[in-house]
Design a protein around this motif. Structure first.
Motif, PDB file in Angstrom:
ATOM      1  N   VAL A  15       0.839  -1.210   0.000  1.00 26.75           N
ATOM      2  CA  VAL A  15       0.000   0.000   0.000  1.00 26.75           C
ATOM      3  C   VAL A  15       0.872   1.258   0.000  1.00 26.75           C
ATOM      4  O   VAL A  15       0.636   2.200  -0.765  1.00 26.75           O
ATOM      5  CB  VAL A  15      -0.936  -0.010   1.222  1.00 26.75           C
ATOM      6  CG1 VAL A  15      -1.614   1.356   1.385  1.00 26.75           C
ATOM      7  CG2 VAL A  15      -1.988  -1.098   1.071  1.00 26.75           C
ATOM      8  N   GLY A  16       1.893   1.285   0.859  1.00 28.53           N
ATOM      9  CA  GLY A  16       2.775   2.444   0.905  1.00 28.53           C
ATOM     10  C   GLY A  16       3.519   2.648  -0.400  1.00 28.53           C
ATOM     11  O   GLY A  16       3.674   3.786  -0.876  1.00 28.53           O
TER      12      GLY A  16
ATOM     13  N   ALA B 188      -3.359   9.369  -4.391  1.00 27.24           N
ATOM     14  CA  ALA B 188      -2.513   8.332  -3.793  1.00 27.24           C
ATOM     15  C   ALA B 188      -3.138   7.768  -2.521  1.00 27.24           C
ATOM     16  O   ALA B 188      -3.142   6.552  -2.301  1.00 27.24           O
ATOM     17  CB  ALA B 188      -1.126   8.906  -3.503  1.00 27.24           C
ATOM     18  N   VAL B 189      -3.669   8.645  -1.684  1.00 26.09           N
ATOM     19  CA  VAL B 189      -4.257   8.190  -0.423  1.00 26.09           C
ATOM     20  C   VAL B 189      -5.533   7.396  -0.691  1.00 26.09           C
ATOM     21  O   VAL B 189      -5.778   6.352  -0.062  1.00 26.09           O
ATOM     22  CB  VAL B 189      -4.524   9.392   0.501  1.00 26.09           C
ATOM     23  CG1 VAL B 189      -5.352   8.967   1.714  1.00 26.09           C
ATOM     24  CG2 VAL B 189      -3.209  10.012   0.956  1.00 26.09           C
TER      25      VAL B 189
ATOM     26  N   SER C  93       1.223   4.103  -3.066  1.00 27.42           N
ATOM     27  CA  SER C  93       0.989   5.536  -2.823  1.00 27.42           C
ATOM     28  C   SER C  93       2.172   6.365  -3.304  1.00 27.42           C
ATOM     29  O   SER C  93       1.994   7.411  -3.952  1.00 27.42           O
ATOM     30  CB  SER C  93       0.737   5.775  -1.330  1.00 27.42           C
ATOM     31  OG  SER C  93      -0.387   5.040  -0.881  1.00 27.42           O
TER      32      SER C  93
ATOM     33  N   LEU D 133      -1.530  13.760  -4.167  1.00 32.56           N
ATOM     34  CA  LEU D 133      -1.610  13.268  -2.785  1.00 32.56           C
ATOM     35  C   LEU D 133      -2.983  12.673  -2.497  1.00 32.56           C
ATOM     36  O   LEU D 133      -3.098  11.625  -1.846  1.00 32.56           O
ATOM     37  CB  LEU D 133      -1.316  14.412  -1.815  1.00 32.56           C
ATOM     38  CG  LEU D 133       0.031  15.129  -1.975  1.00 32.56           C
ATOM     39  CD1 LEU D 133       0.186  16.191  -0.903  1.00 32.56           C
ATOM     40  CD2 LEU D 133       1.173  14.134  -1.912  1.00 32.56           C
TER      41      LEU D 133
ATOM     42  N   GLY E 277      -4.477   4.079  -2.436  1.00 29.20           N
ATOM     43  CA  GLY E 277      -3.763   3.253  -1.455  1.00 29.20           C
ATOM     44  C   GLY E 277      -4.697   2.665  -0.417  1.00 29.20           C
ATOM     45  O   GLY E 277      -4.556   1.499  -0.028  1.00 29.20           O
ATOM     46  N   SER E 278      -5.663   3.459   0.048  1.00 26.21           N
ATOM     47  CA  SER E 278      -6.606   2.960   1.055  1.00 26.21           C
ATOM     48  C   SER E 278      -7.497   1.870   0.479  1.00 26.21           C
ATOM     49  O   SER E 278      -7.792   0.860   1.147  1.00 26.21           O
ATOM     50  CB  SER E 278      -7.449   4.122   1.591  1.00 26.21           C
ATOM     51  OG  SER E 278      -6.632   5.109   2.196  1.00 26.21           O
TER      52      SER E 278
ATOM     53  N   ILE F  11       2.148   9.200  -6.465  1.00 27.74           N
ATOM     54  CA  ILE F  11       2.559  10.593  -6.270  1.00 27.74           C
ATOM     55  C   ILE F  11       3.683  10.957  -7.227  1.00 27.74           C
ATOM     56  O   ILE F  11       3.662  12.013  -7.881  1.00 27.74           O
ATOM     57  CB  ILE F  11       3.000  10.823  -4.811  1.00 27.74           C
ATOM     58  CG1 ILE F  11       1.815  10.624  -3.866  1.00 27.74           C
ATOM     59  CG2 ILE F  11       3.580  12.225  -4.643  1.00 27.74           C
ATOM     60  CD1 ILE F  11       2.185  10.670  -2.395  1.00 27.74           C
TER      61      ILE F  11
ATOM     62  N   ALA G  11      -0.559   4.465   3.524  1.00 23.53           N
ATOM     63  CA  ALA G  11      -0.698   5.443   2.446  1.00 23.53           C
ATOM     64  C   ALA G  11      -0.251   6.819   2.913  1.00 23.53           C
ATOM     65  O   ALA G  11       0.451   7.547   2.188  1.00 23.53           O
ATOM     66  CB  ALA G  11      -2.144   5.486   1.950  1.00 23.53           C
TER      67      ALA G  11
ATOM     68  N   LEU H  55       3.025   9.072   1.639  1.00 19.11           N
ATOM     69  CA  LEU H  55       2.944  10.501   1.322  1.00 19.11           C
ATOM     70  C   LEU H  55       4.047  11.267   2.048  1.00 19.11           C
ATOM     71  O   LEU H  55       4.745  12.111   1.453  1.00 19.11           O
ATOM     72  CB  LEU H  55       1.566  11.018   1.734  1.00 19.11           C
ATOM     73  CG  LEU H  55       1.169  12.466   1.445  1.00 19.11           C
ATOM     74  CD1 LEU H  55      -0.358  12.575   1.411  1.00 19.11           C
ATOM     75  CD2 LEU H  55       1.704  13.423   2.494  1.00 19.11           C
TER      76      LEU H  55
END
Length: 556
Positions: free
Chosen positions: A174-175, A198-199, A178, A195, A202-203, A182, A345, A349
């Motif tokens: 997930v990270g 990505a969040v 993200s 941003l 990712g979530s 970005i 996520a 960022l």
């Protein structure tokens, strides 16, 4: 301080301000949560800081596009303030924000904006670089899903790397997703929303991976209960004021320096006066007070958010209020969705933010300036990594003062002025020894404060056994004050000349310096040997030279 409301509303600019404010408001929701996560506090405190701090400051800053939000450096100072040791950590956080705001307001009213230029580039480069590294290292636990152990970020990083087999694979995925989103969106026209995308992506991936792999990915709701409304105001905790003074002063200093960078870099709308750094400091202080009052963390001028606002097409500061309204709408309407934000996520960022703060070109520029600046930068970098940031900031200020004193004292130069037969004057390097039966004119350049006294004394020509029946004239033009250390240098030099049957004369152009000589009293220099200069450049020097020449001829 008048608030020119009419300048904030115009039919010609309303559409662009609404669009730019909407972009900043949407982007600020995940960014605010990440700031709270970086500070080690309730992520909602970062969200509230972005909302209330930005809106509160927008009423008072002179920079139309200054977005006052929780910056990475300030978040790290909060993280190192050890608020968990207080009886009520959350109230201590709000108190810290208000106390930082009070310090900024006082500094702004005292015109501290003029003092920012004295902060050396070497100190700020070392500090900002270390902050970027700290941001990255501080998010490895959330990024990997492994809760590391250690007394500082360095030890926790080592522990994380050693236990790589215990990392949570879905969290890492997930990270990484993200970060990839970005980085890929930044060069495009959708970079300002990178941003947010990505969040969100990712979530969603975190939910899907948790179902597929059976390993849960930490979400915001696992850390804090997300409310369905805006927070009520809260008063500061008076018992924590003494404990929070040092971190509050450190936060104020960081905010002042970063805010000055925003004031100088963000363009001013056509027809408006240039930004006033001191007024911007006051605005940031009020933003902090409002942020703390509504349960937010400390805030300061954000270069990234301000630049985003300008890039999105904002024309007036109305865009800042639109951004605040968008954030409030998200909190009121979409709080249930915000609760499902994946922590990896947000960590991804912040890792991108930390890496972007590290500028190798800036570091290389400092290295090329010399070993002294490089050493100061390296010491500041190491201290920022190893000790709590509130003390690292104060240590950086001390290093800056030492660097300024060292540089100013080494810049002092003594030159010899020679007058030719036709009256022309030229400057040369001073001769090493005062010759016999000669008139020597010396002109010091630079700041004649106490630390430069040894430098000046080393550059004065030596007085030897052959230095008889000579006159040395020291010209102090443009110098309105010298310290006692320099007076001691003059006294010692006059004594050495007197022992060789020679004389020291002074040419002083400033009235204040003449008064200083009169008040202190120079025992080795006669009042008749001090010449007062005037607006006619060189007239007093020529008079002193003529008298000296006559005295030398008489002795010969």
């Amino acid at each position: 301080m008048r608030i020119p409301l009419r300048r904030w509303f115009s039919r010609n600019t309303l559409g662009k301000d609404l669009a730019a404010g909407a972009v900043l408001g949407v982007e600020s929701v995940p960014d605010g949560l990440a700031a709270g996560l970086l500070a080690g506090v309730n992520p909602l405190a970062g969200l509230y800081a972005y909302l209330f701090g930005m809106v509160g400051a927008a009423f008072f800053t002179s920079s139309s596009f200054m977005a006052v939000q929780a910056t990475g450096a300030m978040a790290l100072v909060v993280a190192d303030a050890d608020l968990d040791s207080r009886a009520d950590p959350e109230r201590a956080l709000y108190t810290l924000a208000m106390l930082s705001g009070a310090a900024m307001i006082v500094a702004g009213l005292l015109k501290a904006g003029r003092l920012v230029r004295f902060v050396p580039t070497a100190v700020m480069t070392g500090f900002v670089t270390a902050v970027g590294v700290n941001i990255v290292l501080g998010q490895l636990s959330n990024f990997t899903g492994y809760q590391a152990e250690g007394d500082n970020r360095i030890l926790r990083t080592v522990d994380t790397l050693v236990h790589v087999l215990q990392w949570n694979l879905p969290a890492v995925i997930v990270g990484s997703i993200s970060i990839l989103i970005i980085v890929c969106l930044q060069p495009t026209r959708f970079g300002s929303l990178g941003l947010v995308v990505a969040v969100i992506v990712g979530s969603v991936c975190g939910l899907m991976l948790a179902l597929w792999m059976g390993a849960p990915v930490a979400q915001l709701r696992d850390v804090v209960d997300v409310p369905r409304g805006l927070p009520p105001p809260v008063l500061p905790q008076i018992d924590d004021v003494l404990y929070l003074i040092v971190p509050a002063c450190s936060l104020a200093f960081v905010g002042i320096v970063q805010g000055a960078g925003v004031s100088a870099s963000i363009p001013t709308p056509a027809g408006r006066p240039r930004a006033d750094p001191s007024r911007d400091i006051v605005g940031q202080g009020i933003g902090n007070v409002v942020s703390g009052l509504f349960r937010g963390m400390p805030v300061g001028g954000s270069m990234s958010a301000s630049a985003l606002l300008v890039a999105a097409g904002a024309k007036t500061r109305l865009a800042l209020f639109v951004a605040g309204a968008v954030m409030a709408l998200v909190v009121l309407v979409a709080s249930d969705l915000v609760a499902y934000v994946a922590m990896p996520a947000l960590a991804g960022l912040l890792i991108v933010v930390g890496i972007s703060a590290i500028r190798p070109g800036r570091v290389y520029s400092v290295i090329r300036t010399g070993p002294l600046q490089s050493a100061v930068m390296a010491v500041t970098f190491a201290l920022t990594l190893l000790i709590p940031l509130q003390f690292a900031v104060l240590a950086g200020v001390g290093l800056g003062i030492i660097l300024f004193v060292a540089q100013a004292s080494n810049r002092v130069r003594v030159r010899e002025v020679r007058i030719s037969d036709d009256g022309r004057m030229r400057e040369t390097d001073p001769r090493p020894v005062i010759p016999p039966s000669e008139v020597v004119i010396l002109q010091p350049y630079g700041s004649l404060f106490f630390a430069s006294a040894p430098t000046v004394e080393r550059q004065l020509p030596a007085v030897g056994q052959s230095s008889r029946h000579s006159v040395v004239i020291i010209r102090l033009r443009g110098t309105d004050q010298i310290g006692l250390a320099h007076m001691d240098v003059l006294e010692r030099y006059a004594r050495l000349l007197a022992d060789s049957d020679s004389v020291l004369k002074l040419v002083v152009s400033e009235k204040r310096l003449m008064q200083q000589f009169t008040a202190v009293g120079l025992t080795e220099i006669s009042a008749d040997d001090i010449y007062r200069g005037d607006e006619w450049i060189g007239r007093a020097l020529r008079r002193a030279y003529a008298d000296a020449r006559a005295w030398v001829d008489e002795q010969s």
